[in-house]
Design a protein around this motif. Sequence first.
Motif, PDB file in Angstrom:
ATOM      1  N   PHE A   3       0.822  -1.208   0.000  1.00 37.88           N
ATOM      2  CA  PHE A   3       0.000   0.000   0.000  1.00 37.88           C
ATOM      3  C   PHE A   3       0.857   1.259   0.000  1.00 37.88           C
ATOM      4  O   PHE A   3       0.499   2.259  -0.615  1.00 37.88           O
ATOM      5  CB  PHE A   3      -0.945   0.000   1.197  1.00 37.88           C
ATOM      6  CG  PHE A   3      -2.043  -1.007   1.082  1.00 37.88           C
ATOM      7  CD1 PHE A   3      -2.904  -1.000   0.005  1.00 37.88           C
ATOM      8  CD2 PHE A   3      -2.217  -1.968   2.052  1.00 37.88           C
ATOM      9  CE1 PHE A   3      -3.913  -1.924  -0.103  1.00 37.88           C
ATOM     10  CE2 PHE A   3      -3.228  -2.902   1.952  1.00 37.88           C
ATOM     11  CZ  PHE A   3      -4.077  -2.885   0.869  1.00 37.88           C
ATOM     12  N   TRP A  40     -13.247   5.014 -11.778  1.00 37.33           N
ATOM     13  CA  TRP A  40     -12.880   3.766 -12.449  1.00 37.33           C
ATOM     14  C   TRP A  40     -12.935   3.898 -13.963  1.00 37.33           C
ATOM     15  O   TRP A  40     -12.072   3.411 -14.658  1.00 37.33           O
ATOM     16  CB  TRP A  40     -13.823   2.646 -12.019  1.00 37.33           C
ATOM     17  CG  TRP A  40     -13.488   2.107 -10.675  1.00 37.33           C
ATOM     18  CD1 TRP A  40     -13.870   2.641  -9.475  1.00 37.33           C
ATOM     19  CD2 TRP A  40     -12.689   0.984 -10.383  1.00 37.33           C
ATOM     20  NE1 TRP A  40     -13.362   1.891  -8.456  1.00 37.33           N
ATOM     21  CE2 TRP A  40     -12.633   0.861  -8.982  1.00 37.33           C
ATOM     22  CE3 TRP A  40     -12.022   0.052 -11.162  1.00 37.33           C
ATOM     23  CZ2 TRP A  40     -11.931  -0.150  -8.364  1.00 37.33           C
ATOM     24  CZ3 TRP A  40     -11.327  -0.954 -10.530  1.00 37.33           C
ATOM     25  CH2 TRP A  40     -11.284  -1.045  -9.152  1.00 37.33           C
ATOM     26  N   ARG A  49      -6.391   0.588 -11.822  1.00 43.42           N
ATOM     27  CA  ARG A  49      -7.039   0.087 -10.605  1.00 43.42           C
ATOM     28  C   ARG A  49      -6.072   0.124  -9.431  1.00 43.42           C
ATOM     29  O   ARG A  49      -6.456   0.445  -8.310  1.00 43.42           O
ATOM     30  CB  ARG A  49      -7.581  -1.324 -10.818  1.00 43.42           C
ATOM     31  CG  ARG A  49      -8.817  -1.321 -11.718  1.00 43.42           C
ATOM     32  CD  ARG A  49      -9.370  -2.697 -11.884  1.00 43.42           C
ATOM     33  NE  ARG A  49      -8.512  -3.388 -12.858  1.00 43.42           N
ATOM     34  CZ  ARG A  49      -8.451  -4.691 -13.006  1.00 43.42           C
ATOM     35  NH1 ARG A  49      -9.169  -5.480 -12.257  1.00 43.42           N
ATOM     36  NH2 ARG A  49      -7.673  -5.220 -13.922  1.00 43.42           N
ATOM     37  N   SER A  50      -4.816  -0.176  -9.689  1.00 42.54           N
ATOM     38  CA  SER A  50      -3.805  -0.117  -8.627  1.00 42.54           C
ATOM     39  C   SER A  50      -3.586   1.315  -8.164  1.00 42.54           C
ATOM     40  O   SER A  50      -3.479   1.589  -6.962  1.00 42.54           O
ATOM     41  CB  SER A  50      -2.486  -0.707  -9.124  1.00 42.54           C
ATOM     42  OG  SER A  50      -2.648  -2.054  -9.462  1.00 42.54           O
ATOM     43  N   GLN A  53      -6.218   2.422  -5.797  1.00 40.42           N
ATOM     44  CA  GLN A  53      -6.011   1.955  -4.423  1.00 40.42           C
ATOM     45  C   GLN A  53      -5.082   2.927  -3.681  1.00 40.42           C
ATOM     46  O   GLN A  53      -5.311   3.255  -2.525  1.00 40.42           O
ATOM     47  CB  GLN A  53      -5.428   0.542  -4.418  1.00 40.42           C
ATOM     48  CG  GLN A  53      -6.371  -0.504  -4.922  1.00 40.42           C
ATOM     49  CD  GLN A  53      -7.639  -0.594  -4.091  1.00 40.42           C
ATOM     50  OE1 GLN A  53      -7.612  -0.534  -2.885  1.00 40.42           O
ATOM     51  NE2 GLN A  53      -8.756  -0.730  -4.777  1.00 40.42           N
ATOM     52  N   LYS A  56      -6.936   6.152  -2.707  1.00 44.53           N
ATOM     53  CA  LYS A  56      -7.710   6.081  -1.461  1.00 44.53           C
ATOM     54  C   LYS A  56      -6.834   6.427  -0.260  1.00 44.53           C
ATOM     55  O   LYS A  56      -7.262   7.133   0.649  1.00 44.53           O
ATOM     56  CB  LYS A  56      -8.286   4.681  -1.276  1.00 44.53           C
ATOM     57  CG  LYS A  56      -9.404   4.351  -2.204  1.00 44.53           C
ATOM     58  CD  LYS A  56      -9.890   2.936  -1.932  1.00 44.53           C
ATOM     59  CE  LYS A  56     -10.884   2.489  -2.954  1.00 44.53           C
ATOM     60  NZ  LYS A  56     -11.313   1.100  -2.724  1.00 44.53           N
TER      61      LYS A  56
END
Length: 81
Positions: A3, A40, A49-50, A53, A56
Amino acid sequence: MNFALLAKESWRVPTQEASLLFKFLKGKYFRRSSFLDGKWGSNPSYGWRSLLQGQKILKKGVRWRVGDGRTINFRTEPWIP
């Protein structure tokens, strides 16, 4: 650790606007908004998509400076905690 790496890569996108990666992602995924407002989209790639993440994670701790006020949208920005 994964992360943290995603957050680091996600941080590079909006801070390096002259890069080819930024221009590509801007044209495909967040054409009329900023990276932090990117969605998206239709048929997102694994890389996008990574990055979302990591986005966020950035949204939890990133703050921006007001500056001259030209980029503020007081109706939609969470400027009062």
